[in-house]
Structure formats: structure tokens, C-alpha cells
Design an enzyme around this catalytic site. Sequence first.
Site, short mmCIF file in Angstrom:
data_model
loop_
_atom_site.label_atom_id
_atom_site.label_comp_id
_atom_site.label_asym_id
_atom_site.label_seq_id
_atom_site.Cartn_x
_atom_site.Cartn_y
_atom_site.Cartn_z
N GLN A 132 -10.41 51.17 -12.16
CA GLN A 132 -9.75 50.51 -10.95
C GLN A 132 -9.33 48.95 -11.32
O GLN A 132 -9.82 48.17 -10.32
CB GLN A 132 -10.77 50.61 -9.70
N SER A 133 -8.75 48.65 -12.06
CA SER A 133 -8.51 47.29 -12.70
C SER A 133 -7.35 46.57 -11.83
O SER A 133 -6.18 47.35 -11.99
CB SER A 133 -7.87 47.09 -14.09
N ASN A 134 -7.54 45.68 -11.16
CA ASN A 134 -6.71 44.84 -10.51
C ASN A 134 -5.70 43.99 -11.55
O ASN A 134 -4.56 44.20 -11.03
CB ASN A 134 -7.25 43.81 -9.64
#
Length: 332
Positions: free
Chosen positions: A75-77
Site C-alpha cells: 500500500q505504498s503512497n
Amino acid sequence: MNLSRFSRVKLCHAPTALEPMTNLTRLLDGPNLYVKRDDCTGLAGGGNKTRKLEFLIGEALEQGADTVITQGAVQSNHARQTAAAACKFGLACEILLERRVPDTGPEYETTGNVLLDELYGARIGFRPGGTDMNAAALELADEVRARGGKPYYIPGGGSNRVGALGYVNCALELLQQANDTGLRIDTIVHGTGSAGTQAGLVAGLEGCNSGIAVLGISVRQPKEKQEEAVYRLASETAEYLGIKTGLARDSVVADDGYVGPGYGQPTASMVEAVQMAARHEGLLLDPVYSGKGMAGLIGLIRQGAFAKGQNVVFLHTGGSAALFAYRDVLLA
């Protein structure tokens, strides 16, 4: 401090707002609280990586790249914003996502930031937790070259001396806002992970002799490791800028009391912080960075770490897209 010397593209809606958090100030009965709205930087829903990508994509284009490669947790921004920046400048985007967070549900890899990565057309590859992600990304760069491409590698979080320039620029922007409004800022608090945001802020603020402290709330590493990573990158950034005086080691401070069981893993204090910010200020934090950063700020206020009358700015690094991957935790 002349940032126009460095290659750069325009991505960020800046200056981002500096707003009082009146309700949380009253509720917590501590210092005067403000929020720097870097969740509103514009690109792909906003977030702190947009500032870094202005310089990183600028350098990629200067080098003639046709593909950007980056890596991060599922869930990398950062991956989301990198994919969008690549679209804007006609670059292919390859993303490696590490299954770093254990015990996630089936939707974790299909919703939130991952959905947006796919919508932006990025090519995604998943890797097991514990993979050397830098090495994996460099292998991928070799594959891109082998098929005739020109890759440009962006490290996780965009956190190298080029990316950190984005937060040197933010430091200058914040100082201008403080000067224009007559606000004496005592401390800036934010969630710190890959080190680039804190390193850039420290280099910029120390380079300007601002007298403003920066406190990073670690979301991943123990205090000593996090401070060393930030200090190393801040020093590299200061040298890159040509700041001759160097940086004092005590200008880098991190608190590791709010990490919980590990990166991306929920904590009760994070859930409380996300709910408080939403219900009292209308702010959407994220479960990984800004939620734990705000949890640290709330916890320290309750411990009496800040005096009434002090002015504390919370740097909101964005990331609300990840909320959808943590629904069951946040609304249990």
C-alpha cells in the site's frame, strides 16, 4: 539556497495550506496546533512524495529516461504518486511491491493504492516480505535495458538527496508562510519512514538557521536506526546544496514509541488518531504514516512534552487512499 540549479518539473499544488487545528487544540488542552496540508499537493490525490517527484522526474527527463522504476510496500503512497507522475510525462512505470505487512486480508492487494497503481497503468510485480527491494529493482532496471529501454530508478519513498530537495523546498515555503502570518513555529511533527521528508526539512531549516525543531514519529525502525538514516541523508542533502556548515547530529530526532508491532501494522493509538482527526477536524489521515505520526503528537501532548503557548505544526503527508485497505480495523 538556490533550488533553481536543479532539474525540476511542476507537479505540486503549492504552497499547500497552513491551517489551525482549533478543535484538536481545545480537546487536547496543550500547545496551539496547526497542520501543513501536504495531503493536498494535487498529484494522484496528493501526498508528500509529489514534492520529491518534482526533482526526481526532472532528473529522469534530463537523463533521457523512458521508464521509471520504484519499489515500496504493497500500500505504498509513493508508488501511487510515481505512477501518476510517469503518466503525466509520458514515461513507462514499473513498480515492485513488497508483501511487508503480515496477516492482511484478501482485499489488501487489490484496493486502495494498488487499485490506483493499476488505474495509472503501472506494471506491478509483488515480492515476498524481507526481499532486498533495492537489489530487486536494480535487476528489473537491467531487464528494461536488455529490452532497449532507458530506466531511471527511484528508491523507496523517493528518499535520496534528489528527492529530499522537495522537502528543502517545503521548509522554505513553510518559513515564508510563518513570516507572512507572524507565526512563530516551535516544532514540526510528522511520520518518518524512508527518511527523505525529515532529511529535507532538517537540511532546509538548519540551512536557514530557522530555530525550528523537527520531530519525526517513526513508523518503522527503532529510534537509533531511524535517526541515523535521517541524519545520513540530511547530511548528503546539505552537501548537495552546498551548505558549508554541516548539520549537528542533535538536529535529527525521532520517537519510536508509536510503531507498534511493525510497519503498516495497526495500533490502537493510530486508530484513535485517525478517528479524532476525522471527527474533530475533518482530516483524513492514513493508517501507515500520518495516522501514527498524529498518534505520536497526541501521545506526547498528553505526556506534557509541549507547553501551552507553543506552536506545533503537524506535517500531513497524505495517504488517505490506504484507508480503504484498513476498513475493518478503523471501523471495528
